[in-house]
Design a protein around this motif. Sequence first.
Motif, PDB file in Angstrom:
ATOM      1  N   GLN A 160      -5.449 -48.190  38.126  1.00 22.50           N
ATOM      2  CA  GLN A 160      -6.514 -47.628  37.350  1.00 22.50           C
ATOM      3  C   GLN A 160      -6.353 -47.981  35.822  1.00 22.50           C
ATOM      4  OE1 GLN A 160      -5.489 -43.299  37.810  1.00 22.50           O
ATOM      5  NE2 GLN A 160      -3.753 -43.705  36.236  1.00 22.50           N
ATOM      6  N   MET A 161      -7.378 -47.606  34.942  1.00 31.69           N
ATOM      7  CA  MET A 161      -7.239 -48.177  33.338  1.00 31.69           C
ATOM      8  C   MET A 161      -7.366 -46.848  32.803  1.00 31.69           C
ATOM      9  SD  MET A 161      -9.354 -50.730  31.199  1.00 31.69           S
ATOM     10  CE  MET A 161      -8.807 -52.247  32.184  1.00 31.69           C
ATOM     11  N   ASN A 162      -6.735 -46.561  31.755  1.00 27.50           N
ATOM     12  CA  ASN A 162      -6.693 -45.194  30.808  1.00 27.50           C
ATOM     13  C   ASN A 162      -6.917 -45.851  29.496  1.00 27.50           C
ATOM     14  OD1 ASN A 162      -6.067 -43.828  33.163  1.00 27.50           O
ATOM     15  ND2 ASN A 162      -3.894 -43.613  32.546  1.00 27.50           N
ATOM     16  N   ALA A 163      -7.672 -44.975  28.882  1.00 25.06           N
ATOM     17  CA  ALA A 163      -8.335 -44.983  27.384  1.00 25.06           C
ATOM     18  C   ALA A 163      -8.128 -43.883  26.656  1.00 25.06           C
ATOM     19  CB  ALA A 163      -9.420 -45.869  27.247  1.00 25.06           C
ATOM     20  N   SER A 164      -7.783 -44.018  25.409  1.00 22.21           N
ATOM     21  CA  SER A 164      -7.946 -42.711  24.573  1.00 22.21           C
ATOM     22  C   SER A 164      -8.081 -43.234  23.254  1.00 22.21           C
ATOM     23  CB  SER A 164      -6.664 -41.812  24.653  1.00 22.21           C
ATOM     24  OG  SER A 164      -5.476 -42.484  23.899  1.00 22.21           O
ATOM     25  N   ALA A 165      -8.585 -42.327  22.380  1.00 30.25           N
ATOM     26  CA  ALA A 165      -9.055 -42.693  21.151  1.00 30.25           C
ATOM     27  C   ALA A 165      -9.188 -41.138  20.354  1.00 30.25           C
ATOM     28  CB  ALA A 165     -10.606 -42.975  21.044  1.00 30.25           C
ATOM     29  N   ARG A 166      -8.632 -41.329  18.958  1.00 29.64           N
ATOM     30  CA  ARG A 166      -8.680 -40.147  18.215  1.00 29.64           C
ATOM     31  C   ARG A 166      -9.007 -40.727  16.763  1.00 29.64           C
ATOM     32  NH1 ARG A 166      -3.900 -35.871  17.249  1.00 29.64           N
ATOM     33  NH2 ARG A 166      -5.344 -34.274  16.239  1.00 29.64           N
ATOM     34  N   TRP A 167      -9.853 -39.997  16.173  1.00 30.64           N
ATOM     35  CA  TRP A 167     -10.392 -40.206  14.982  1.00 30.64           C
ATOM     36  C   TRP A 167     -10.391 -38.910  13.899  1.00 30.64           C
ATOM     37  CZ3 TRP A 167     -15.120 -38.810  12.195  1.00 30.64           C
ATOM     38  CH2 TRP A 167     -15.254 -39.610  11.104  1.00 30.64           C
ATOM     39  N   ARG A 168      -9.663 -38.805  12.842  1.00 30.81           N
ATOM     40  CA  ARG A 168      -9.555 -37.721  11.862  1.00 30.81           C
ATOM     41  C   ARG A 168      -9.755 -38.122  10.656  1.00 30.81           C
ATOM     42  NH1 ARG A 168      -3.978 -35.137  12.517  1.00 30.81           N
ATOM     43  NH2 ARG A 168      -4.705 -33.816  10.935  1.00 30.81           N
ATOM     44  N   VAL A 211     -10.972 -36.336   6.492  1.00 31.24           N
ATOM     45  CA  VAL A 211     -11.213 -35.123   5.658  1.00 31.24           C
ATOM     46  C   VAL A 211     -12.148 -35.743   4.690  1.00 31.24           C
ATOM     47  CG1 VAL A 211     -10.236 -33.547   4.127  1.00 31.24           C
ATOM     48  CG2 VAL A 211      -9.107 -34.143   6.255  1.00 31.24           C
ATOM     49  N   TYR A 212     -13.332 -34.726   4.588  1.00 25.23           N
ATOM     50  CA  TYR A 212     -14.203 -34.943   3.385  1.00 25.23           C
ATOM     51  C   TYR A 212     -14.229 -33.849   2.601  1.00 25.23           C
ATOM     52  CZ  TYR A 212     -15.699 -38.756   6.667  1.00 25.23           C
ATOM     53  OH  TYR A 212     -15.707 -39.939   7.415  1.00 25.23           O
ATOM     54  N   ARG A 213     -14.127 -34.251   1.243  1.00 30.21           N
ATOM     55  CA  ARG A 213     -14.368 -33.249   0.158  1.00 30.21           C
ATOM     56  C   ARG A 213     -15.429 -33.605  -0.805  1.00 30.21           C
ATOM     57  NH1 ARG A 213     -10.659 -29.404   0.242  1.00 30.21           N
ATOM     58  NH2 ARG A 213      -8.766 -29.854   0.833  1.00 30.21           N
ATOM     59  N   ILE A 214     -16.075 -32.504  -1.251  1.00 28.16           N
ATOM     60  CA  ILE A 214     -16.731 -32.575  -2.427  1.00 28.16           C
ATOM     61  C   ILE A 214     -16.169 -32.397  -3.646  1.00 28.16           C
ATOM     62  CG2 ILE A 214     -18.918 -31.549  -3.638  1.00 28.16           C
ATOM     63  CD1 ILE A 214     -19.669 -30.565  -0.884  1.00 28.16           C
ATOM     64  N   GLY A 215     -15.730 -33.617  -4.265  1.00 27.09           N
ATOM     65  CA  GLY A 215     -15.043 -33.386  -5.614  1.00 27.09           C
ATOM     66  C   GLY A 215     -13.680 -33.591  -5.414  1.00 27.09           C
ATOM     67  N   ARG A 216     -12.776 -33.686  -6.435  1.00 23.57           N
ATOM     68  CA  ARG A 216     -11.324 -33.816  -6.249  1.00 23.57           C
ATOM     69  C   ARG A 216     -10.753 -32.607  -5.493  1.00 23.57           C
ATOM     70  NH1 ARG A 216      -7.366 -37.621  -8.499  1.00 23.57           N
ATOM     71  NH2 ARG A 216      -9.373 -38.820  -9.467  1.00 23.57           N
ATOM     72  N   ARG A 217     -10.991 -31.264  -5.823  1.00 25.84           N
ATOM     73  CA  ARG A 217     -10.437 -30.057  -5.158  1.00 25.84           C
ATOM     74  C   ARG A 217     -11.453 -29.114  -4.715  1.00 25.84           C
ATOM     75  NH1 ARG A 217      -5.204 -28.637  -8.001  1.00 25.84           N
ATOM     76  NH2 ARG A 217      -4.383 -30.307  -9.095  1.00 25.84           N
ATOM     77  N   GLY A 218     -12.525 -29.699  -4.436  1.00 24.73           N
ATOM     78  CA  GLY A 218     -13.712 -28.959  -3.973  1.00 24.73           C
ATOM     79  C   GLY A 218     -13.560 -28.627  -2.437  1.00 24.73           C
ATOM     80  N   PRO A 219     -14.394 -27.804  -1.905  1.00 28.41           N
ATOM     81  CA  PRO A 219     -14.581 -27.499  -0.443  1.00 28.41           C
ATOM     82  C   PRO A 219     -14.609 -28.803   0.129  1.00 28.41           C
ATOM     83  CG  PRO A 219     -16.669 -26.913  -1.475  1.00 28.41           C
ATOM     84  CD  PRO A 219     -15.860 -27.260  -2.660  1.00 28.41           C
ATOM     85  N   GLY A 220     -14.191 -28.792   1.330  1.00 33.94           N
ATOM     86  CA  GLY A 220     -14.407 -29.909   2.289  1.00 33.94           C
ATOM     87  C   GLY A 220     -14.397 -29.651   3.821  1.00 33.94           C
ATOM     88  N   VAL A 221     -14.345 -30.444   4.571  1.00 40.26           N
ATOM     89  CA  VAL A 221     -14.457 -30.346   5.979  1.00 40.26           C
ATOM     90  C   VAL A 221     -13.531 -31.389   6.885  1.00 40.26           C
ATOM     91  CG1 VAL A 221     -16.447 -31.832   6.487  1.00 40.26           C
ATOM     92  CG2 VAL A 221     -15.836 -29.939   8.136  1.00 40.26           C
ATOM     93  N   GLU A 222     -12.847 -31.146   7.690  1.00 41.75           N
ATOM     94  CA  GLU A 222     -11.895 -32.012   8.455  1.00 41.75           C
ATOM     95  C   GLU A 222     -12.757 -31.896   9.941  1.00 41.75           C
ATOM     96  OE1 GLU A 222      -7.466 -32.631  10.175  1.00 41.75           O
ATOM     97  OE2 GLU A 222      -8.086 -30.660   9.547  1.00 41.75           O
ATOM     98  N   ILE A 223     -12.855 -33.489  10.137  1.00 44.03           N
ATOM     99  CA  ILE A 223     -13.518 -33.937  11.602  1.00 44.03           C
ATOM    100  C   ILE A 223     -12.411 -34.608  12.352  1.00 44.03           C
ATOM    101  CG2 ILE A 223     -15.016 -35.260  12.691  1.00 44.03           C
ATOM    102  CD1 ILE A 223     -16.636 -35.097  10.066  1.00 44.03           C
ATOM    103  N   ASP A 224     -12.133 -33.934  13.664  1.00 44.62           N
ATOM    104  CA  ASP A 224     -11.001 -34.518  14.178  1.00 44.62           C
ATOM    105  C   ASP A 224     -11.762 -34.642  15.704  1.00 44.62           C
ATOM    106  OD1 ASP A 224      -8.980 -35.048  15.987  1.00 44.62           O
ATOM    107  OD2 ASP A 224      -7.843 -33.531  15.465  1.00 44.62           O
ATOM    108  N   ALA A 225     -12.106 -35.837  16.299  1.00 41.28           N
ATOM    109  CA  ALA A 225     -12.832 -36.206  17.117  1.00 41.28           C
ATOM    110  C   ALA A 225     -11.710 -37.142  18.101  1.00 41.28           C
ATOM    111  CB  ALA A 225     -13.950 -37.322  17.266  1.00 41.28           C
ATOM    112  N   THR A 226     -11.501 -36.434  19.573  1.00 38.60           N
ATOM    113  CA  THR A 226     -10.662 -36.991  20.418  1.00 38.60           C
ATOM    114  C   THR A 226     -11.380 -37.227  21.661  1.00 38.60           C
ATOM    115  OG1 THR A 226      -8.860 -35.808  19.557  1.00 38.60           O
ATOM    116  CG2 THR A 226      -8.548 -36.636  21.800  1.00 38.60           C
ATOM    117  N   GLY A 227     -11.193 -38.494  22.331  1.00 36.66           N
ATOM    118  CA  GLY A 227     -12.005 -38.982  23.838  1.00 36.66           C
ATOM    119  C   GLY A 227     -11.037 -39.432  24.648  1.00 36.66           C
ATOM    120  N   PHE A 228     -11.415 -39.155  25.761  1.00 36.43           N
ATOM    121  CA  PHE A 228     -10.295 -39.575  27.030  1.00 36.43           C
ATOM    122  C   PHE A 228     -11.254 -40.401  28.170  1.00 36.43           C
ATOM    123  CE2 PHE A 228      -7.794 -35.976  25.761  1.00 36.43           C
ATOM    124  CZ  PHE A 228      -6.686 -36.524  25.356  1.00 36.43           C
ATOM    125  N   ALA A 229     -10.679 -41.434  28.754  1.00 34.37           N
ATOM    126  CA  ALA A 229     -11.468 -42.184  29.839  1.00 34.37           C
ATOM    127  C   ALA A 229     -10.587 -42.401  30.855  1.00 34.37           C
ATOM    128  CB  ALA A 229     -12.302 -43.109  29.330  1.00 34.37           C
TER     129      ALA A 229
END
Length: 93
Positions: free
Chosen positions: A57-65, A67-85
């Motif tokens: 078998q062959m296994n693969a994994s990927a993770r992408w993290r 953080v995006y912010r509006i301004g230097r100290r403004g509100p933000g959102v963190e995106i954490d995407a993980t995939g397995f195959a």
Amino acid sequence: MPIQLAPVAGIALRYGAVALLAYTASRYALPGRRDQRVEDAMDETPEGLTLRRDPEQMNASARWRRVYRIGRRGPGVEIDATGFARIKVRRLK
């Protein structure tokens, strides 16, 4: 100057079709389940792409993290995407 309705109507029709499709899909989708073991495995996955090959078998994994912010100290959102195959190939006789 009057507003032209043809371009606005086309955009409204397109967004309405997407909304109707999303509503229909949400009505027919089965409820998912959450397995804590899988959640822990996703949290432990290293960032980037990994591949591993064994004889059967062959296994693969990927993770992408990110953080995006509006301004230097403004509100933000963190995106954490993980995939397995996993791909298993067996020779049948």
